[in-house]
Design an enzyme around this catalytic site. Structure first.
Site, PDB file in Angstrom:
ATOM      1  CB  THR A  69      -1.035  -0.068   1.151  1.00  0.00           C
ATOM      2  OG1 THR A  69      -1.951   1.000   0.995  1.00  0.00           O
ATOM      3  CG2 THR A  69      -0.392  -0.031   2.521  1.00  0.00           C
ATOM      4  CE  LYS A  73      -1.981   0.469  -3.415  1.00  0.00           C
ATOM      5  NZ  LYS A  73      -3.351   0.830  -3.745  1.00  0.00           N
ATOM      6  CG  ASN A  94      -3.327  -4.485  -4.986  1.00  0.00           C
ATOM      7  OD1 ASN A  94      -3.065  -5.335  -5.842  1.00  0.00           O
ATOM      8  ND2 ASN A  94      -4.507  -4.365  -4.438  1.00  0.00           N
ATOM      9  CG  ASP A 109      -6.272  -1.457  -5.228  1.00  0.00           C
ATOM     10  OD1 ASP A 109      -6.521  -2.209  -4.274  1.00  0.00           O
ATOM     11  OD2 ASP A 109      -5.352  -0.610  -5.202  1.00  0.00           O
ATOM     12  CB  ALA A 134      -5.884  11.216 -11.902  1.00  0.00           C
ATOM     13  N   GLY A 252     -17.375   1.457  -0.475  1.00  0.00           N
ATOM     14  CA  GLY A 252     -16.071   0.892  -0.829  1.00  0.00           C
ATOM     15  C   GLY A 252     -15.777  -0.428  -0.132  1.00  0.00           C
TER      16      GLY A 252
HETATM   17  P1  NDP Z   1      -3.536   8.608  -4.275  1.00  0.00           P
HETATM   18  O1  NDP Z   1      -2.898   9.502  -3.295  1.00  0.00           O
HETATM   19  O2  NDP Z   1      -2.702   7.822  -5.236  1.00  0.00           O
HETATM   20  O3  NDP Z   1      -4.559   9.483  -5.185  1.00  0.00           O
HETATM   21  C1  NDP Z   1      -5.525  10.328  -4.619  1.00  0.00           C
HETATM   22  C2  NDP Z   1      -6.261  11.080  -5.724  1.00  0.00           C
HETATM   23  O4  NDP Z   1      -7.283  11.881  -5.121  1.00  0.00           O
HETATM   24  C3  NDP Z   1      -5.373  12.026  -6.516  1.00  0.00           C
HETATM   25  O5  NDP Z   1      -5.817  12.070  -7.855  1.00  0.00           O
HETATM   26  C4  NDP Z   1      -5.619  13.370  -5.809  1.00  0.00           C
HETATM   27  O6  NDP Z   1      -5.455  14.480  -6.649  1.00  0.00           O
HETATM   28  C5  NDP Z   1      -7.090  13.266  -5.490  1.00  0.00           C
HETATM   29  N1  NDP Z   1      -7.436  14.130  -4.365  1.00  0.00           N
HETATM   30  C6  NDP Z   1      -7.014  14.018  -3.085  1.00  0.00           C
HETATM   31  N2  NDP Z   1      -7.564  14.983  -2.327  1.00  0.00           N
HETATM   32  C7  NDP Z   1      -8.344  15.740  -3.168  1.00  0.00           C
HETATM   33  C8  NDP Z   1      -9.159  16.878  -2.976  1.00  0.00           C
HETATM   34  N3  NDP Z   1      -9.312  17.442  -1.781  1.00  0.00           N
HETATM   35  N4  NDP Z   1      -9.823  17.361  -4.048  1.00  0.00           N
HETATM   36  C9  NDP Z   1      -9.694  16.795  -5.282  1.00  0.00           C
HETATM   37  N5  NDP Z   1      -8.924  15.706  -5.513  1.00  0.00           N
HETATM   38  C10 NDP Z   1      -8.262  15.184  -4.462  1.00  0.00           C
HETATM   39  O7  NDP Z   1      -4.463   7.636  -3.423  1.00  0.00           O
HETATM   40  P2  NDP Z   1      -5.103   6.245  -3.883  1.00  0.00           P
HETATM   41  O8  NDP Z   1      -5.621   6.410  -5.248  1.00  0.00           O
HETATM   42  O9  NDP Z   1      -4.167   5.124  -3.614  1.00  0.00           O
HETATM   43  O10 NDP Z   1      -6.298   6.094  -2.823  1.00  0.00           O
HETATM   44  C11 NDP Z   1      -7.455   6.883  -2.925  1.00  0.00           C
HETATM   45  C12 NDP Z   1      -8.494   6.358  -1.978  1.00  0.00           C
HETATM   46  O11 NDP Z   1      -8.888   5.050  -2.392  1.00  0.00           O
HETATM   47  C13 NDP Z   1      -8.014   6.214  -0.529  1.00  0.00           C
HETATM   48  O12 NDP Z   1      -8.964   6.806   0.316  1.00  0.00           O
HETATM   49  C14 NDP Z   1      -7.992   4.716  -0.279  1.00  0.00           C
HETATM   50  O13 NDP Z   1      -8.384   4.416   1.040  1.00  0.00           O
HETATM   51  C15 NDP Z   1      -9.038   4.245  -1.260  1.00  0.00           C
HETATM   52  N6  NDP Z   1      -8.831   2.844  -1.661  1.00  0.00           N
HETATM   53  C16 NDP Z   1      -9.821   1.969  -1.374  1.00  0.00           C
HETATM   54  C17 NDP Z   1      -9.683   0.653  -1.715  1.00  0.00           C
HETATM   55  C18 NDP Z   1     -10.770  -0.291  -1.373  1.00  0.00           C
HETATM   56  O14 NDP Z   1     -10.542  -1.506  -1.512  1.00  0.00           O
HETATM   57  N7  NDP Z   1     -11.944   0.155  -0.978  1.00  0.00           N
HETATM   58  C19 NDP Z   1      -8.466   0.137  -2.396  1.00  0.00           C
HETATM   59  C20 NDP Z   1      -7.494   1.189  -2.703  1.00  0.00           C
HETATM   60  C21 NDP Z   1      -7.681   2.496  -2.321  1.00  0.00           C
HETATM   61  P3  NDP Z   1      -4.010  15.160  -6.886  1.00  0.00           P
HETATM   62  O15 NDP Z   1      -3.406  14.345  -7.999  1.00  0.00           O
HETATM   63  O16 NDP Z   1      -4.349  16.549  -7.290  1.00  0.00           O
HETATM   64  O17 NDP Z   1      -3.292  15.081  -5.575  1.00  0.00           O
END
Ligand code: NDP
Length: 286
Positions: A69, A73, A94, A109, A134, A252
């Site tokens: 995680t 990753k 993952n 995922d 993204a 989720g």
């Molecule tokens: P990352 O940090 O890789 O990506 C987060 C994304 O969210 C980025 O695109 C980021 O944008 C955007 N973001 C964050 N905060 C904001 C905001 N305030 N406004 C707009 N965009 C925002 O995280 P992950 O993709 O790995 O994880 C994302 C979520 O998915 C987590 O909460 C995790 O717990 C959940 N998850 C759930 C799983 C499940 O099995 N249910 C499995 C994997 C993940 P920017 O690029 O601009 O920073």
């Protein structure tokens, strides 16, 4: 005479921080029910600078596999021997399977989310999807949506530097029929012909439980299926807004359970009891 074998069979998760990852609860409940008494799921905090040593350690300990995680990753990829097609496209792993020192990386995922959508009667084939975010989860979801035949996919993300935006667009154009990238500035209005709307950002995740993505919730329609990736709390303000607008919605939790079930199958060759895993998670989070 009883069998004298006290050797532990090890799997687990590495991350930093990782203490709140509930994988152990879900996986060990399944192992117990499957009669895999010697299997243990370790939750291990590994600092970024120790990642290579950690991978050597997992081989030295003969661990059957491990989950990765944040923040490992992507950085773990150079230490692996083989990648699945999804992991290669997504550029993130993952789940690692260790077969006598040969390390195979996959990304479950997106597959977990696809399974959860199907459990809710949603087939992405031919549909129009909007994905908020993204990052790693969004990329995994987009690739699997496209591999499942989603007709049209729009990724909405905060303005990023050009290199990042280009790499995402390039990824989507390789696997999707009609990929679109929208810069998320101000309040986003959901296009009325959207079939599936997915929050793939951490907005709403504990402890920030009142946060909601900056979308015009008045543009959510009853014809849409709204999915959140947040597992804790399960019902986010985003999903409550979708419910108030008459849309169908899904938490989720199903994604989390399904990706853990896929991991267990990859490691043990057997299908676990998902209902039991879900009960164990609900109990742990209540
Ligand atoms: P990352 O940090 O890789 O990506 C987060 C994304 O969210 C980025 O695109 C980021 O944008 C955007 N973001 C964050 N905060 C904001 C905001 N305030 N406004 C707009 N965009 C925002 O995280 P992950 O993709 O790995 O994880 C994302 C979520 O998915 C987590 O909460 C995790 O717990 C959940 N998850 C759930 C799983 C499940 O099995 N249910 C499995 C994997 C993940 P920017 O690029 O601009 O920073």
């Amino acid at each position: 005479m009883k069998e004298q074998n006290y050797l532990d069979v090890l799997v687990g998760v590495i991350g930093h921080p990782v203490a709140e990852n509930p994988g152990k609860v879900i996986q060990e409940a399944a192992f117990g029910e499957m009669g895999l008494k010697r299997w243990q799921y370790l939750t291990i905090d590994v600092k970024p600078e120790d990642l290579e040593d950690a991978v050597r350690g997992l081989k030295a300990f003969g661990m059957r596999g491990i989950n990765c995680t944040i923040p490992h990753k992507i950085k773990v990829i150079p230490f692996l021997d083989e990648l699945s097609e999804a992991a290669r496209l997504i550029g993130a792993v993952n789940t690692i399977v260790n077969t006598e020192g040969h390390l195979y990386g996959d990304n479950t995922d997106g597959k977990g989310l696809m399974e959860s959508l199907r459990e809710n009667g949603v087939d992405p084939k031919g549909k129009k999807a909007v994905v908020l975010g993204a990052g790693g989860a969004a990329r995994a979801i987009c690739v699997e949506l496209c591999l499942a035949g989603t007709e049209d996919i729009t990724v909405v993300n905060r303005p990023q530097d050009r290199a990042l935006g280009d790499s995402l667009t390039e990824l989507l154009s390789r696997v999707c029929r009609n990929p679109r990238y929208v810069s998320w500035e101000g309040t986003y209005r959901i296009p009325g012909d959207t079939d599936i709307l997915i929050n793939a950002t951490p907005i709403g995740l504990y402890p920030d439980v009142d946060a909601i993505p900056n979308v015009d919730v008045g543009t959510i329609l009853p014809s849409m299926f709204v999915q959140d990736v947040i597992p804790n709390p399960a019902v986010t303000p985003f999903l409550r807004a979708a419910q108030a607008r008459g849309a169908k919605w899904n938490t989720g939790t199903g994604m989390l359970i399904n990706q853990a079930a896929i991991n267990i199958q990859m490691w043990t060759g057997r299908k676990p009891d998902k209902a039991l895993m879900r009960r164990a998670l609900d109990e742990a989070l209540s």
